[in-house]
Design a protein around this motif. Structure first.
Motif, mmCIF file in Angstrom:
data_model
loop_
_atom_site.group_PDB
_atom_site.id
_atom_site.type_symbol
_atom_site.label_atom_id
_atom_site.label_comp_id
_atom_site.label_asym_id
_atom_site.label_seq_id
_atom_site.Cartn_x
_atom_site.Cartn_y
_atom_site.Cartn_z
ATOM 1 N N VAL A 56 -13.106 -28.729 22.768
ATOM 2 C CA VAL A 56 -11.957 -28.472 21.912
ATOM 3 C C VAL A 56 -12.051 -29.235 20.595
ATOM 4 N N GLN A 57 -12.164 -30.554 20.692
ATOM 5 C CA GLN A 57 -12.159 -31.365 19.487
ATOM 6 C C GLN A 57 -13.340 -31.004 18.589
ATOM 7 N N GLU A 115 -14.595 -28.205 18.080
ATOM 8 C CA GLU A 115 -14.325 -27.021 17.274
ATOM 9 C C GLU A 115 -13.402 -27.366 16.111
ATOM 10 N N TYR A 116 -12.369 -28.168 16.394
ATOM 11 C CA TYR A 116 -11.461 -28.513 15.312
ATOM 12 C C TYR A 116 -12.132 -29.376 14.257
ATOM 13 N N GLU A 117 -13.204 -30.066 14.651
ATOM 14 C CA GLU A 117 -13.850 -30.956 13.698
ATOM 15 C C GLU A 117 -15.239 -30.456 13.309
#
Lengths: 307, 307, 307, 307
Positions: free
Chosen positions: D102-103, D105-107
Motif C-alpha cells: 500500500v504505502q 504505491e502512495y509513495e
C-alpha cells in the motif's frame, strides 16, 4: 563529558553556529499568534538531573508549547491509570502525517500512538476524566517541575486554535463514533486547545522534562512514573515524537524528543540531562529547522546520542 | 408492457412472492425509531409519467426516507447552481463504504459523489446556502410533487440522528478543514439530520421521483432540470446509489436507484415510470433485503431493465 | 430512430463535428507501437442486431484492441464456468486507477471487478485453465462474430507489452500470493499480453459485441450467455468499463461501454445496436478523447442513452 | 556492569527463566525448512567489543538468518555508495506490515525503510549492482567478522523461498515499474532469496554485529562505516527493526534490534556489546517470542537499555 560545567560552552558554540546558518523555515501560519513569531528567535537550555540549568539566546522567553505538552499529559495519565491507557491508544509509529484519519479508520478508532493528534486527544480525554481538568492538571505539573509559578495558558491562542480546529474536531467526533472518547467532544476540544496553548520557556521545559531523565522521579524526589514507564515514554518519544520525521530525527539527533509547531523541541538524555530548544521556523514536517539542527550539533559535539 | 393497467398484477405478484420469502434482514438499529420498525412491513408503488399510481401492501404508510432524500437535494441544488456544484463533489463511484473518510483524505476534502454521506453533506450545505433552509426546501418540493401536504419532518428522529451523529460530524468538520463547507458545521448537521428525517410513503416517493422519468419535468409541467441534468442524476444513481453495492444493484436490478437505511428504495425507468419499495430489514450493505428482491423481480417480470 | 437507415447520416454528422474539434489527446506512449499512432485517426461503426454495419472514417482500419478484449474474455469465461468466476473477482466499481494494488491488498487478492487489470488477469487465468489457450479462444470468437478470418494477434505488440509489463507482473504475483491465480504467472502474463495485442477494426468490434445487444445470442443464433448474464456484463461495463472515469462516461454517454488504451471504445444499446469508435489520442484517464466525444454526440443525437 | 565476566551469569539466569516459561509461539510455516524447527530451541550470545563471546543454550547451533541479513546488506551498501542509497529507500517507520504494497504505491515505488521487504530488495539490488554478487559479498563479510569460515547459504532453503516467493516477486516487479530496480527482477530475487538463506549461530551473529557497537569499526580494526553511518543504522534498527512491532520492541527492550522469521534477533548496546538470541517460535508480528522475552530480561537485569 565528565563535568556539567562543560554544557555552557557547548551551548554557546551551537548558538554561534546557528547564528551563521541561513534558512530557518517558516513559522506555523494557521493561527495569527504563531505566524507573528520572529523566525530569527533562538533559545536553548540544558537541565542536569539536579536541576542545574544552562542556557543561551532566548532561553528564558516563553513560547507556545503546542504538541510538546503531549509528553506531559501522557506521563500524567499513565501516572493515574497506568496500562489501562494502552487499550485506547497504541504505541507504534504511524507512518502517516500527524493529523491523518486514514489509519484511524482502518484500525477502528484506536490511534497509533499518543503523539499523533488523534492519540493526544485520547490521552487528554482520559486525563480529563481522571482529573476533571486536563489542562489545569498539566499546568500545575509544569509549574511544580519548572518552579515557575507564572506559567499560564494563553487564552487568545486557545480561542484561535478552536476557531481553526476543524481537523481536530473531525478526529474527536470520528473516535467518538467508535466509542473511544469519554467526554463530550466540545468539552474535550476545549481542554485540548487550552493544553496546547500553555506558554513556557526553554528553561521551564528542560526542567519540567527532568523526570524522564531521572527514570520517573519528579523534581521534589517523589516518583511520578515507574522506571519502566519512564523508559516507555522515552521509547515512544524516540519512535513517534517528531511527526512523520521520527526516523530522520532518530538518526540525526539520536535522542528521545518531542516537537511542537510553536517551534520548540524537548529531548532527553536518559540518566544525564534534558534539552529544550526553540526557534519558530518550521520544516515541511512541522519541526523547528534550527531546533533540529541545534540538537544534531548537540549530540555530535557531546557524543550524548543513545546510539 | 404496452399498457399501464398491467402494473397492478405485476405488483400483486411480487408482493405474493415476497410474502413467501423467509429472511428479511434486520432494521437499522443505530437509532430507536428505526430499530422499532416491523421487518415484515412491505409496500411497493409504481407511478406512471402522468401521475397514475399503482400500489401494494404498505404502500401508503409513511416511513423514514433517510438517504433517499439525497436524490432530491442533489436535483434541487443542481436546479439552483448547475455545474458549480461539481467543483465541490465528484460523480464517480467510491469503492468504499458510504461513511468512509479514507478517500476524502486522499482527495483533499472533495467527496467522490453526492450519495456517500460526505457528498450529501456538501450538497445540503450548498442548498442551505442557496435557499436559507435546505430541509424546508426539500419538504416543499416533496409535498408539491406528491400532492401530499401532510408530509413532515419527524423531529424526534432528527434529534435521535443528531445524538448519534458523531461520524457525520467528523465528516463535516473534516471537509470544513479543507474549506469545502460554507455553513457552520453545527448548522449544516442540523439541516442534514432534519432532511434525513422526512417521512413519506411509497406512493409519495414514487410520485416525487417522477421528474427523473420525465427527463426533468415536474408534476406541474414546469422544468426543474435540463434533460442532460436529469440523465446525469440517473447516471449517478445507477453508479453510486446503493452504497458500496452499486455494482450488485446494477446487475441485479438494472435501474437507476437510491436506497435509504429506513428500508426504502426509489428506482427510475427513464421515459416510462418510477418505482418505490419499502421494507425495513437491511442487508450488510444497508439496502433493504425485500426491497432489492422486489425490484429484481420487477425488472425480470416487466423486462424494464435499462440493460 | 425508427429506421436503421438513419444511422449513416448520424455517423457522417458526428465525423464532421469531430473533424472540427481541436485537441485529440495523446496516444499511449508506454510502448512504441501505440505511440506511433496518428492522433488524427478517427473511425466509427454501428452494427444493428441483424449484422448490418454502418461506418465512417477509419472504420475498417485495424487497431490495437487492448482492454476492450476484457469484455470478451469475461463473456467467454462466464460461458464456461458461470458464477464460479464471481468467487474470484468482484463486480463493484473500484474507485481507484485501473492498475492500483491498494484495494487488492485490503481485499485479500480478490480484485474489485473484471475490468481493472487485476480482475482481467484473473479472468484470463481462469479462461486459460478452462480452454488451455485464452488468447486463442478469444481470437476464434472474434473471428467468428465479426466474420473476419484475418483478425490476428500482433506478436510485436505482445512482446513490447511484455517488456513493459512489470506492473502487470506485480499484480499477477501479488494475487498468486493469495492463491487467486491458477497458472504459473509467466504463462498467465504471456496469455494476457497476447490477448491485449489482438488487432481489429471498428467494424469487426461492433459486430463482435453484438451478442451483448442481443441479450446473449451469437451471430450464428446460438446462445453464448443467458439473458441474465448478458445484462450482468452490460451492467459491469456501465459501472466499471472506463477505468476511474466510469461515472463520467455514464452521465456523458449513458451506455455500457469499454475502452482500451489503443484508443478504441465499444458501447452497447441493449436490444438495438452496438457502436465502436476509435481515435488513438487519450485523456488523463486513458480513454479516447474523440471516442468519448463521438459517443456523447451519438446518444445526444439519437436519444439512445439508457437514461 | 563494570566487568565483562558478569555476562555469563546474566545469560544463565535468562536461560533458566525462559526454560520455565510456557508458550513459545509457532515457527514460521511458509516453507518446510523453517516449519521443521523445534520451538523449544533457545540460544543466546553476547559479544563484547573486543570479540569475547559469552553464550548459553543452543548458542552455537546455526539457524536461518532470514531478515537479520538486512542489517548487513544495508551496512555493506552504505559502505559502497553512502548517501546515494537514501534516494531510493527511506528511513522512516512504515506503520504497515513488512510486506505491504500500500504505502509503496502512495509513495511511488520508494520503500519506507530498508527493513521492510520492499526496502531490503532495493538494498540488495543496489549491492548486487555494486559488487556483482550481493549474497556472496554478504557471506564473505559474515565469515570475516565471525571468524567462521563454515558459514554457508542453505541452497534448499533458497529454492524453497523462491517457490513461495510470489509476494516478493510482486514487490520487485512493482518497484521495477517505477524504475527503482536496476537488475532484472528474477536475478534480484535469486540474490535476495540466497541472502535470506544464510545460516549462522548466535555466536556468529553477535560477533558479526560488533561493528555497530564499535561505531563502524570491523573486527580487524578497519573502518566499514563512519561513526555517523553506524549510528544511522542503529537508529533505523530501533525505529524499524522488528516489523510493525518496532514501538513495542523499543519500549520493552530499548535497544536497536533486528529480527528474522527464522527466530533470531540481533541487538546492539552501542559502545558496549552486541547480543544475539534465537528461538524459532514466533508471535503474530513475526518476532521470536522467547527472543523478545530474553532481550527484555537482558536490559532489565543489566540496565543496558538506551532509555
Amino acid at each position: 563529558m565528565s563535568s556539567p560545567l562543560t554544557f555552557q560552552p557547548v551551548l554557546d558554540r551551537i548558538a554561534a553556529e546557528i547564528e551563521q546558518t541561513p534558512g530557518r523555515g517558516r513559522p506555523a501560519d494557521y493561527i495569527p499568534a504563531l505566524a507573528a513569531c520572529d523566525p530569527r528567535s533562538f533559545g536553548m537550555a540544558v537541565a542536569e538531573l539536579d536541576g542545574t540549568v544552562y542556557g543561551v539566546g532566548d532561553w528564558r522567553q516563553p513560547f507556545s508549547t503546542q504538541s510538546i505538552t503531549k509528553v506531559f499529559t501522557l506521563a500524567l495519565d499513565l501516572a493515574h491509570e497506568a496500562d489501562e491507557l494502552w487499550e485506547h491508544v497504541g504505541r507504534e509509529p504511524s507512518g502517516n502525517p500527524f493529523n491523518s484519519l486514514v489509519q484511524l479508520e482502518y484500525e477502528n478508532g484506536i490511534p497509533r500512538n499518543p503523539f499523533i493528534n488523534a492519540g493526544a486527544l485520547v490521552v487528554t480525554d482520559r486525563l480529563h476524566t481522571q482529573t476533571g481538568d486536563a489542562a489545569g492538571t498539566l499546568l500545575d505539573f509544569l509549574r511544580a517541575e519548572s518552579g515557575n509559578e507564572h506559567l499560564a495558558i494563553n487564552e487568545d491562542v486557545a480561542a484561535s486554535e478552536s476557531a481553526h480546529g476543524d481537523r481536530n474536531a473531525a478526529l474527536g467526533h470520528f473516535m467518538a463514533s467508535y466509542g473511544n472518547i469519554g467526554n463530550p467532544v466540545p468539552a474535550l476540544l476545549d481542554a485540548y486547545f487550552r493544553q496546547c496553548s500553555v506558554e513556557a520557556s526553554c528553561a521551564d521545559l528542560a526542567l519540567a522534562t527532568g523526570f524522564l531523565a531521572r527514570h520517573g522521579i519528579r523534581a521534589d524526589g517523589s516518583r511520578l512514573l515507574t522506571m519502566s514507564q519512564a523508559k516507555e515514554v522515552n521509547a515512544v518519544m524516540l519512535t513517534c515524537g517528531t511527526y512523520d520525521a521520527a526516523g530522520e530525527f532518530a538518526y540525526r539527533v539520536g535522542l528521545p524528543g518531542k516537537s511542537g509547531v510553536g517551534g520548540g523541541i524537548i529531548a532527553v538524555v536518559p540518566g544525564r540531562c534534558t534539552v529544550c530548544v526553540w526557534s519558530p521556523g518550521l520544516d515541511g514536517h512541522g519541526n523547528s529547522v534550527a531546533g533540529v539542527a541545534a540538537l544534531d550539533r548537540f549530540t555530535t559535539i557531546t557524543g550524548l546520542s543513545v546510539f
